[in-house]
Design a protein around this motif. Sequence first.
Motif, mmCIF file in Angstrom:
data_model
loop_
_atom_site.group_PDB
_atom_site.id
_atom_site.type_symbol
_atom_site.label_atom_id
_atom_site.label_comp_id
_atom_site.label_asym_id
_atom_site.label_seq_id
_atom_site.Cartn_x
_atom_site.Cartn_y
_atom_site.Cartn_z
ATOM 1 N N ASP A 82 13.595 27.282 -9.092
ATOM 2 C CA ASP A 82 12.901 28.066 -8.285
ATOM 3 C C ASP A 82 13.042 29.557 -9.128
ATOM 4 O O ASP A 82 11.822 30.255 -9.177
ATOM 5 C CB ASP A 82 13.039 28.332 -7.075
ATOM 6 N N HIS A 130 4.876 22.728 -12.359
ATOM 7 C CA HIS A 130 4.349 22.841 -10.906
ATOM 8 C C HIS A 130 3.827 24.200 -10.549
ATOM 9 O O HIS A 130 3.603 24.399 -9.514
ATOM 10 C CB HIS A 130 5.511 22.474 -9.948
ATOM 11 N N ASN A 131 3.484 24.823 -11.732
ATOM 12 C CA ASN A 131 2.674 26.233 -11.618
ATOM 13 C C ASN A 131 3.472 27.076 -10.624
ATOM 14 O O ASN A 131 2.575 27.554 -9.669
ATOM 15 C CB ASN A 131 1.072 25.926 -11.248
ATOM 16 N N LYS A 132 4.692 27.292 -10.867
ATOM 17 C CA LYS A 132 5.265 28.123 -9.942
ATOM 18 C C LYS A 132 6.714 28.425 -10.447
ATOM 19 O O LYS A 132 7.226 27.416 -11.256
ATOM 20 C CB LYS A 132 5.604 27.089 -8.603
ATOM 21 N N HIS A 134 9.728 31.891 -10.954
ATOM 22 C CA HIS A 134 10.185 33.387 -11.004
ATOM 23 C C HIS A 134 11.194 33.665 -12.107
ATOM 24 O O HIS A 134 12.269 32.957 -12.256
ATOM 25 C CB HIS A 134 10.723 33.856 -9.497
ATOM 26 N N ARG A 175 1.036 31.153 -12.573
ATOM 27 C CA ARG A 175 1.638 31.731 -11.327
ATOM 28 C C ARG A 175 2.973 31.861 -11.302
ATOM 29 O O ARG A 175 3.617 31.625 -10.263
ATOM 30 C CB ARG A 175 1.160 30.809 -9.980
ATOM 31 N N GLU A 229 5.023 34.720 -1.697
ATOM 32 C CA GLU A 229 4.468 34.033 -2.833
ATOM 33 C C GLU A 229 3.515 35.115 -3.562
ATOM 34 O O GLU A 229 3.294 34.945 -4.978
ATOM 35 C CB GLU A 229 3.700 32.686 -2.619
#
Length: 252
Positions: A82, A130-132, A134, A175, A229
């Motif tokens: 993540d 998974h287009n996510k 940080h 993203r 988000e």
Amino acid sequence: MNKIILVTGATSGFGKAIAEQFAANGWDCIITGRRAEKLTALSEQLVLNYGVKVLPLVFDVQDRHAVFAALTSLPTEWKQIDVLVNNAGLALGRDNFETASIDDWDTMIDTNVKGLLYVSKAVLPYFTAHNKGHIINIGSTAAKEVYANGNVYCATKSAVEAISKAQRIDLLPHRIKVTAIHPGAVDTEFSLVRFKGDAAKAKAVYDGYQPLVAEDIAATVFYCANLPEHVCINDLVITCTAQANSLTTFKG
């Protein structure tokens, strides 16, 4: 399922404090560092104290092949990262440009800039899948104002700032959030490393005022990583109350 954070340079200072902060809040941790004994000790501590899963990976971010060998072959259960915190970095020497060591320059560039690039590039496919994700890059107030005898260290942290801006632009379609955090004076092993083990010189850096501590930076990273988000802190400068910027500190 717990969230997963990957922290480079986790054997001491910011990295260790960041791993502890996230583990204390139920995050599983991938921790990396060069010192196997310290990394193992931290791994055992996090598991014992917080009951989270920990994957310790021993490598030097300067070593491109070691970085990719370790990070592109993660076990399946560790691939849903993540947050990546590019924390590994250092300053070596505080010398005039004329007398500074080229070996020190190479080490700072290879760690602070190339190491950050290698790790980011190796981890990126897990985010884009998974287009996510940080990316949090640890910079410095040295990126904002160059100071005397800071030459190449300041240059490497300016590069971190520029790379963070570039990542933010290029990774928008996926993203992926990108945050650059720029700490001022923090009392960790940083100065001891910079002055190559000279404890008196390292201590003198913080005489006359109360600097930040590693836990302050860890709390800031945790805050940035846990926003909604649709919210991203792009660029954040954090100093102690006695410091205005990399050039100005009140010692009283």
